[in-house]
Structures are given as structure tokens and as C-alpha cells.
Design a protein around this motif. Structure first.
Motif, PDB file in Angstrom:
ATOM      1  N   GLU A 240     102.380-147.469  82.856  1.00 58.40           N
ATOM      2  CA  GLU A 240     102.539-146.735  84.109  1.00 58.40           C
ATOM      3  C   GLU A 240     101.240-146.635  84.904  1.00 58.40           C
ATOM      4  N   LEU A 241     100.111-147.042  84.324  1.00 57.28           N
ATOM      5  CA  LEU A 241      98.826-146.831  84.977  1.00 57.28           C
ATOM      6  C   LEU A 241      98.694-147.572  86.307  1.00 57.28           C
ATOM      7  N   HIS A 242      99.390-148.683  86.456  1.00 53.74           N
ATOM      8  CA  HIS A 242      99.310-149.440  87.707  1.00 53.74           C
ATOM      9  C   HIS A 242     100.161-148.808  88.810  1.00 53.74           C
ATOM     10  N   ASN A 243     101.077-147.940  88.445  1.00 50.78           N
ATOM     11  CA  ASN A 243     101.973-147.283  89.382  1.00 50.78           C
ATOM     12  C   ASN A 243     101.187-146.263  90.211  1.00 50.78           C
ATOM     13  N   PRO A 244     101.344-146.242  91.546  1.00 46.56           N
ATOM     14  CA  PRO A 244     100.614-145.254  92.354  1.00 46.56           C
ATOM     15  C   PRO A 244     100.991-143.808  92.023  1.00 46.56           C
ATOM     16  N   GLU A 245     102.207-143.575  91.569  1.00 40.45           N
ATOM     17  CA  GLU A 245     102.659-142.255  91.152  1.00 40.45           C
ATOM     18  C   GLU A 245     103.166-142.338  89.713  1.00 40.45           C
ATOM     19  N   PRO A 246     102.245-142.459  88.730  1.00 38.16           N
ATOM     20  CA  PRO A 246     102.691-142.640  87.348  1.00 38.16           C
ATOM     21  C   PRO A 246     103.397-141.400  86.805  1.00 38.16           C
ATOM     22  N   LEU A 247     104.352-141.631  85.939  1.00 35.21           N
ATOM     23  CA  LEU A 247     105.120-140.543  85.338  1.00 35.21           C
ATOM     24  C   LEU A 247     104.408-140.044  84.082  1.00 35.21           C
ATOM     25  N   THR A 248     104.452-138.747  83.868  1.00 32.19           N
ATOM     26  CA  THR A 248     103.899-138.132  82.666  1.00 32.19           C
ATOM     27  C   THR A 248     104.923-137.141  82.134  1.00 32.19           C
ATOM     28  N   TYR A 249     104.810-136.790  80.839  1.00 30.97           N
ATOM     29  CA  TYR A 249     105.709-135.785  80.272  1.00 30.97           C
ATOM     30  C   TYR A 249     105.368-134.396  80.808  1.00 30.97           C
ATOM     31  N   GLY A 250     104.097-134.079  80.837  1.00 30.75           N
ATOM     32  CA  GLY A 250     103.643-132.787  81.336  1.00 30.75           C
ATOM     33  C   GLY A 250     103.067-132.952  82.733  1.00 30.75           C
ATOM     34  N   PRO A 251     102.645-131.866  83.343  1.00 30.08           N
ATOM     35  CA  PRO A 251     102.059-131.964  84.684  1.00 30.08           C
ATOM     36  C   PRO A 251     100.750-132.753  84.672  1.00 30.08           C
ATOM     37  N   LYS A 252     100.496-133.419  85.777  1.00 29.65           N
ATOM     38  CA  LYS A 252      99.229-134.134  85.924  1.00 29.65           C
ATOM     39  C   LYS A 252      98.136-133.093  86.152  1.00 29.65           C
ATOM     40  N   LEU A 253      97.031-133.248  85.467  1.00 29.02           N
ATOM     41  CA  LEU A 253      96.000-132.204  85.473  1.00 29.02           C
ATOM     42  C   LEU A 253      94.816-132.511  86.384  1.00 29.02           C
ATOM     43  N   GLU A 254      94.845-133.620  87.067  1.00 24.82           N
ATOM     44  CA  GLU A 254      93.735-133.940  87.969  1.00 24.82           C
ATOM     45  C   GLU A 254      93.664-132.884  89.068  1.00 24.82           C
ATOM     46  N   GLY A 255      92.531-132.218  89.178  1.00 22.98           N
ATOM     47  CA  GLY A 255      92.340-131.189  90.195  1.00 22.98           C
ATOM     48  C   GLY A 255      92.930-129.835  89.833  1.00 22.98           C
ATOM     49  N   PHE A 256      93.431-129.659  88.623  1.00 22.20           N
ATOM     50  CA  PHE A 256      94.046-128.385  88.240  1.00 22.20           C
ATOM     51  C   PHE A 256      93.006-127.273  88.161  1.00 22.20           C
ATOM     52  N   VAL A 257      91.876-127.544  87.509  1.00 23.13           N
ATOM     53  CA  VAL A 257      90.820-126.530  87.375  1.00 23.13           C
ATOM     54  C   VAL A 257      89.864-126.699  88.556  1.00 23.13           C
ATOM     55  N   ARG A 258      89.935-125.765  89.498  1.00 21.63           N
ATOM     56  CA  ARG A 258      89.101-125.883  90.701  1.00 21.63           C
ATOM     57  C   ARG A 258      88.321-124.616  91.022  1.00 21.63           C
TER      58      ARG A 258
ATOM     59  N   MET B  16      88.115-130.689  82.146  1.00 24.16           N
ATOM     60  CA  MET B  16      89.189-130.666  83.138  1.00 24.16           C
ATOM     61  C   MET B  16      88.659-130.417  84.549  1.00 24.16           C
ATOM     62  N   LYS B  17      87.495-129.786  84.663  1.00 21.28           N
ATOM     63  CA  LYS B  17      86.893-129.553  85.981  1.00 21.28           C
ATOM     64  C   LYS B  17      86.540-130.872  86.666  1.00 21.28           C
ATOM     65  N   ILE B  18      86.211-131.888  85.885  1.00 21.00           N
ATOM     66  CA  ILE B  18      85.797-133.175  86.471  1.00 21.00           C
ATOM     67  C   ILE B  18      86.789-134.287  86.175  1.00 21.00           C
ATOM     68  N   PHE B  19      87.921-133.966  85.536  1.00 20.17           N
ATOM     69  CA  PHE B  19      88.900-134.965  85.108  1.00 20.17           C
ATOM     70  C   PHE B  19      89.470-135.738  86.289  1.00 20.17           C
ATOM     71  N   LYS B  20      89.480-137.066  86.145  1.00 22.43           N
ATOM     72  CA  LYS B  20      90.129-137.957  87.109  1.00 22.43           C
ATOM     73  C   LYS B  20      90.890-138.998  86.315  1.00 22.43           C
ATOM     74  N   MET B  21      92.135-139.229  86.656  1.00 22.67           N
ATOM     75  CA  MET B  21      92.908-140.248  85.954  1.00 22.67           C
ATOM     76  C   MET B  21      92.280-141.621  86.104  1.00 22.67           C
ATOM     77  N   SER B  22      91.630-141.840  87.220  1.00 21.21           N
ATOM     78  CA  SER B  22      91.020-143.149  87.458  1.00 21.21           C
ATOM     79  C   SER B  22      89.892-143.451  86.476  1.00 21.21           C
ATOM     80  N   ASP B  23      89.349-142.438  85.782  1.00 20.98           N
ATOM     81  CA  ASP B  23      88.316-142.680  84.770  1.00 20.98           C
ATOM     82  C   ASP B  23      88.854-143.482  83.595  1.00 20.98           C
ATOM     83  N   PHE B  24      90.161-143.488  83.407  1.00 17.32           N
ATOM     84  CA  PHE B  24      90.763-144.170  82.272  1.00 17.32           C
ATOM     85  C   PHE B  24      91.264-145.567  82.617  1.00 17.32           C
ATOM     86  N   ILE B  25      91.070-145.984  83.856  1.00 21.19           N
ATOM     87  CA  ILE B  25      91.510-147.306  84.270  1.00 21.19           C
ATOM     88  C   ILE B  25      90.287-148.107  84.678  1.00 21.19           C
ATOM     89  N   ARG B  26      90.038-149.210  84.000  1.00 25.59           N
ATOM     90  CA  ARG B  26      88.927-150.084  84.381  1.00 25.59           C
ATOM     91  C   ARG B  26      89.273-150.776  85.681  1.00 25.59           C
TER      92      ARG B  26
END
Length: 145
Positions: free
Chosen positions: A62-80, A118-128
Motif C-alpha cells: 500500500e505504500l505506493h498508494n497516495p491514500e494508503p489503508l491502515t488498520y488503525g488511524p494514521k499518526l502522522e501529525g497526531f502529536v502537535r 511521534m512528534k516528528i513521525f512522517k510516513m515518508s521516512d519509511f519509503i526510500r
């Protein structure tokens, strides 16, 4: 220095050799990430990958998908801010109706490290960049109809 196990007749490295090899492996693994992340953020990232990524990260396909599906909520930007930081800490500790709490599996320091990451978490960090996230060269994946 090697020792011989009489039962299996296998040569194993001595304790000192094994500790040096493991230490060098960990140092090599941490070199790239440690330059950009603090110690608590790096520890939090390791814990996040171990404990949280199963539900809060998309499946590799799902990583190539612009809106990838996850089981739980996406956490990018949750802790602000301080409010979302304390909410994240409480949710990780106590859980919710759909998420298990980790009060018995993680220490307070480990939970703090996850929140720091989580303050600095970005999903893009996991995609080369430029990585092919599909199947291998001999695997053909067709969309289901």
C-alpha cells in the motif's frame, strides 16, 4: 578464540567476539539515524516499528498508494502540542476500545520515547525515494476486480 560444543561438534565464537560483532552491527545500524534523531527519538522509532507499525502503518503493498489503508488511524501529525502529547501518552498506556494498552509491556520511559518520535513521525521516512514497493521482479500483481 573458539569453543567447541561436544554434543553437536560446532565451533562457536567466544563471548567476547560475539559482543564485539553485535556492538559493531548496532553501531553501523544507528549511524545514519543517530545523526538526525535524538537518542529518545531513535529509541521511540525502534519501539514504534516494533509495537505500533502493524496497525498504524500501511502494508508494504500500500505504500505506493497516495491514500494508503491502515488498520488503525494514521499518526502522522497526531502529536502537535501538549494536549495531543498527553492524549497520546494516555492512549498508549491505557489503550482504547480498539487498541490494547501497553502499560504492562512498556515502561514510562519507553512510552515517552514513542511520543517523542511521534512528534516528528512522517510516513515518508519509511519509503526510500525511487523504491519499487511492489512485488519482486518475478512477481506480477494484478488488481482484484
Amino acid at each position: 578464540m573458539y569453543r567447541q560444543l561436544s554434543t553437536w561438534r560446532i565451533l562457536l565464537p567466544g563471548r567476547g567476539t560475539l559482543i564485539i560483532v553485535v556492538g559493531l552491527s548496532l553501531a553501523t545500524m544507528q549511524t545514519g539515524a543517530a545523526q538526525q534523531l535524538s537518542e529518545s527519538e531513535f529509541s521511540g522509532k525502534k519501539l514504534f516499528v516494533q509495537r505500533c507499525s502493524v496497525c498504524h502503518m500501511p502494508a508494504p503493498m500500500e505504500l505506493h498508494n497516495p491514500e494508503p489503508l491502515t488498520y488503525g488511524p494514521k499518526l502522522e501529525g497526531f502529536v502537535r502540542d501538549a494536549g495531543t502529547e498527553s492524549a497520546a501518552r494516555a492512549i498508549i498506556h491505557d489503550g482504547t476500545a480498539r487498541m490494547p494498552g501497553f502499560r504492562y509491556g512498556l515502561s514510562e520511559v519507553e512510552i515517552d520515547n514513542i511520543v517523542a518520535y511521534m512528534k516528528i513521525f512522517k510516513m515518508s521516512d519509511f519509503i526510500r525515494p525511487g523504491a519499487d514497493v511492489g512485488g519482486g521482479p518475478d512477481v506480477e500483481i494484478t488488481p482484484s476486480q
